[in-house]
Design a protein around this motif. Structure first.
Motif, PDB file in Angstrom:
ATOM      1  N   THR C 253      -1.533 -10.971   0.982  1.00 55.25           N
ATOM      2  CA  THR C 253      -0.373 -11.573   0.315  1.00 55.25           C
ATOM      3  C   THR C 253      -0.428 -13.096   0.352  1.00 55.25           C
TER       4      THR C 253
ATOM      5  N   SER D 300       0.345  -3.681  -1.451  1.00 62.68           N
ATOM      6  CA  SER D 300       1.548  -2.984  -1.930  1.00 62.68           C
ATOM      7  C   SER D 300       2.716  -3.943  -2.124  1.00 62.68           C
ATOM      8  N   ALA D 301       2.679  -5.043  -1.436  1.00 57.62           N
ATOM      9  CA  ALA D 301       3.763  -6.021  -1.563  1.00 57.62           C
ATOM     10  C   ALA D 301       3.792  -6.579  -2.986  1.00 57.62           C
ATOM     11  N   PRO D 302       4.961  -6.906  -3.507  1.00 51.48           N
ATOM     12  CA  PRO D 302       5.075  -7.382  -4.883  1.00 51.48           C
ATOM     13  C   PRO D 302       4.429  -8.759  -5.073  1.00 51.48           C
ATOM     14  N   GLU D 316       3.481  -4.250  -8.195  1.00 46.54           N
ATOM     15  CA  GLU D 316       3.480  -3.588  -6.884  1.00 46.54           C
ATOM     16  C   GLU D 316       2.458  -2.468  -6.950  1.00 46.54           C
ATOM     17  N   ARG D 318       0.182   0.629  -6.492  1.00 45.24           N
ATOM     18  CA  ARG D 318       0.442   1.936  -5.894  1.00 45.24           C
ATOM     19  C   ARG D 318      -0.848   2.680  -5.571  1.00 45.24           C
TER      20      ARG D 318
END
Lengths: 357, 357, 357, 357
Positions: C253, D300-302, D316, D318
């Motif tokens: 991230t 997975s974090a936006p 996001e 998947r």
């Protein structure tokens, strides 16, 4: 040394009696439409048993494409993986991997040849070079290897034709002791078959629609690239283009391709002794080249040879073979021409930055 | 596309009327003794004005070696830099750079050709490809470019000869309308010169002493490598080896190179239709190949052509030129054979690990 | 293995104490204007004795161009051969050959090193590999070899800059134990010199103005081509780009280069952890890379080593040497970047046929 | 640009969600015994779901060999075609073609990504370069492409090990914010997974048993070949060997690998700051290199990004993905090292003719 080409490159693999033949086509630009049915058409031209003078061995040459291509939707956008039934597909710019399974192999037919060096085949030289060989049907040296070239050629010729209007066609122009035509072709072959023999032949290949400028001046001359392409085909003993060997018997004044301005105001050549290539570079005229195939070395008549234990033996071949390899080689010659010319087209794209429109 | 070869590689540069021709020989193993006097000998064979039927232009072809070689002391150890007077030197395993200055250029002779496309020359195709050209004597397309090949060939043939006993020799085997011999060669050329014309010719090259195993089975066939080498020489219109184009007229039983065990107990071939190569691999027999040269395209007789403004003009060449390029090309053909075969020898060193002794 | 590149290719030759260094630049498109004074400028940047922290050995690096270029007249058309005083010239599309004579060699300085393997130099490994070596100043392994790269780089960077607005600049970003700036650079080097020692350093290279699309997805990734280019420079121990080794300590991230539409409506990146390359392809952001140079291995302080007779000796180098090779390497790093990127530009020209305008 | 290597060459093809991945291994000498079970072992190491910190996607990686190999009989002679159950086989000296079918693809999972450019992926740059892309799982840019490298590496490492005793081993040496060991590896990954994130890592690769002499002095330096090999692996941001980036902070006297004669009378090095390579050539010491992997870009974090219509979107992910690509990359790093080193071994066979025994 199983790769051909500079930018558009074909790498092949496969022994004739191993699991499969296959190859990788690299360097193909993205976004080009390819009709896979054309590949099947070209493979059928090469297939044994489909023409006169070819062996009756049945090879199933179904090419499976594994990468580099996608099905397209109605808008021409990629829509999913290719399958055996795909027709029009689009190139991704990634390498096109493909395989053709070897079936109907009858490897047992070759048990008798396991230790024998067939005359005028690769057998003896191969064994001495590598110390090991796949004796079944010639292995990697089999003419079957050309099936991969036809696949790549079928892809390349579509691009040349659609994008540039370049058309390639070859034909058996001469063989045996007489000129070749529909009637005497069959007769000469039949005659050779009857006596357990085989015949050679000359294939002429013509390319129309080439732009001016393909080929490089020194070590990438267009005739050099084409000669390399053709001489990589098994059984070819000679290559010539334009006036060819006949040029050695001409005088400079007779062989000069004089130029003039034609009725449309464009540069034009009065003759084409150059065969469409001058100084290694295409000049816009038709490219004409000829290759000479030797007779099929496998014959039914008895031949003297030796085996790998150093014993003299007499060989009477029983396997299936073509009485005239030049017949089936016609699409192979065209394919190698297509592969080479597409490579030259791509190489020429970086010869200068600013092109006149 | 100015590099030839895979492991033993020659890269060349130079325009005929620029400051110098030159090249880089890469991939040469370390520790080999080279006699630089042999280079001078080969350059002299190619030099104009030294034989019958060659132009009288005086080219000073003194090759200066700039790297990759060192003088040796009495013990064969490197002792200092090479100079123009060096004789026996040793390779360092590093690239051999060399140059040959262009002198006696008479560039002014070519002013009249600045805007004219000479028939059957590279001029027109070159201009269309690059949009710019060195009009003086053909520039990069000049036959002068072959001087660098002779330098590299003179190095390669020494290694082939000393290390392997491989001998290469070419000769003008045929030209004009008659067989070639000492008497009629001069006459035919004289005849052509008188009428302001030129003649073509066929050069045959033979290689004796090749080991079995050179060449690769598919895209590096020995005949392919040799054809590529020869067809990169300007003016060559065709290549054949062994039975060549004549093979197309043979039957398989006639063209079979049968094998037997000779009186010393070794494998032997009864004939050599294969020209020393089977399945792309040398079989130990003499390699025989022939190339066809077109007549020199520059002739004194008037020829119709166009200029770069699109006007029709009549050209009467005044510059110096050879009446038969095949004559001076003999050492060039030998050189390209040597370069190719040394490359094949090096490539074969990695074909298998364990060799029988 | 003395050639770098795929389409735009540099081949080099030369030992540091042989007659000359030189090279061949191949694959350069025709019709490009090159200012040869820029070559002199770049060579001067690399020359010893012209900056702080560099050796005082005087090398005359005058590059003589031998082919591939012509003087131009007022209309930009080719007008004659290049000379040592040429300024703006034009490319012919043919290979550019060039040489730089080695002068002021003082080969005698190296007599003491003839049989000694200098620690952390190529000497020992070279001798074992080739069995022979030019002991004078490192021979082919000398840093002097990079002079040819600077010539080719000076040509390539002009094309990148004029045609595409691509700008390349490198700087010594870090060395010794502290950040690098104008003041402490000189001090650190002076300090090392005083104690007969040397220091390493990190060079950062930034490229602005690259178009999107350079590099190939698998075995021609742009970072791979750049790493190969940089790691071919002697003395470099590491290469990184973008977040580099620091990326190993980031979370996904944090390291994501998120995209948005900028105020002009164009795609834009919020960060550049990727260093301008994603999936092997340039994304239009600045390319940022760093290379680590080891300290000059030649130091005046005594070092233990062996000679080629297997005896242990103590070496105290007396020759001239740079206390910090990273200083003079800055233009070499830029040059290798330029050579690589021009190659990538040319390769990308054949990635697809139809480009959006 | 889908081929790696000079003599020992790997060409690969395949999109992650196309029919198959595959490749061609060319340049492998004849007569070598290969244990195909070793290929399966290496593929298993790379397979997801078999270790800690790797994704649970199930890939069936069964490699089918199509050519270049034959089963052997009890005497080690070729006995028939290879099959999926073959164990020990022998090389024919011909290219080894192989494929691995893509199964369990779940292409539907990627429908949502068809028009979205994932941050820090190839998506955007690819689309701009080629104008078309296979959006499913990265297509050709997927990490799945490395499966072909592991196949070739598994072949190469056997030859290196059996013939030369060369052993290659890599390990995850460092990641996240702490040193890496059995305990904290799992924890750090678990921690990242919990927060929908990913982590980077450093892989160290060591090669023992290398002979002196591998690598070429200028453009084929061993570190250059290794850097090129490693930087061709997706996700690697940096490469270093020996003292690496740390060398920039050393002084020459500290970083000198002094030599002595050891107790057996052989040359020996006191230290290994050079990482086993000097002047581009292996010196017989252990080769030590390190590569830095970025964290998996798919999290997975936006994340903010754009789509191919120029709209800003929030992504996001998947799909299945590895929280730390460095974990599964360990056998890939080893494989690329093996491929490169076998190539270097073969290249070194032609460096000189006469070797001391």
């Amino acid at each position: 040394m199983n790769t051909f080409g500079h930018i558009f490159r074909l790498t092949t693999f496969g022994e004739s009696h191993g699991p499969a033949m296959g190859g990788v086509i690299d360097g193909i630009p993205a976004g080009l439409v390819i009709d896979l049915r054309e590949v099947a058409v070209q493979l059928a031209r090469r297939r044994p048993g489909t023409g006169e003078g070819v062996s009756r061995r049945r090879e199933e040459d179904r090419c499976e494409f594994l990468s580099g291509l996608m099905e397209v939707d109605a808008d021409g956008r990629p829509a999913g993986s290719v399958s055996m039934s795909s027709a029009e597909v689009v190139t991704l710019g990634t390498p096109i991997g493909f395989i053709i399974r070897n079936i109907d192999q009858r490897s047992k037919d070759y048990d008798a040849l396991r230790h024998v060096f067939r005359p005028s085949h690769a057998d003896y030289a191969w064994q001495m070079k590598y110390g090991i060989r796949d004796w079944r049907g010639g292995g990697r040296s089999s003419g079957r290897e050309t099936v991969c070239r036809v696949v790549a050629g079928a892809v390349a010729r579509q691009i040349l034709s659609r994008k540039y209007g370049i058309l390639i066609s070859a034909r058996l122009s001469d063989f045996g002791t007489a000129g070749c035509n529909g009637e005497n072709l069959g007769m000469a072959i039949e005659d050779a078959v009857k006596s357990g023999d085989s015949i050679g032949g000359i294939v002429e290949c013509r390319v129309a629609g080439l732009p001016v400028g393909l080929g490089e001046p020194v070590f990438g001359k267009l005739q050099q690239m084409l000669a390399s392409a053709m001489m990589s085909i098994g059984g070819i003993k000679g290559f010539e283009y334009g006036a060819g060997f006949g040029a050695a018997r001409l005088r400079g004044t007779s062989a000069a391709d004089c130029m003039h301005i034609d009725s449309d105001g464009n540069p034009a050549f009065s003759t084409n002794y150059s065969g469409g290539i001058q100084g290694g570079i295409s000049n816009g005229e038709e490219v004409v080249m000829r290759v000479a195939f030797k007779p099929t070395p496998t014959v039914s008549a008895p031949l003297h040879t030796i085996d790998d234990a150093g014993r003299e033996v007499v060989l009477e071949a029983r396997g299936r073979h073509d009485p005239c390899i030049a017949v089936r080689a016609v699409p192979v010659v065209e394919s190698m021409a297509a592969i080479t010319l597409l490579d030259a087209v791509l190489m020429n794209m970086v010869a200068r930055f600013d092109r006149p429109d």
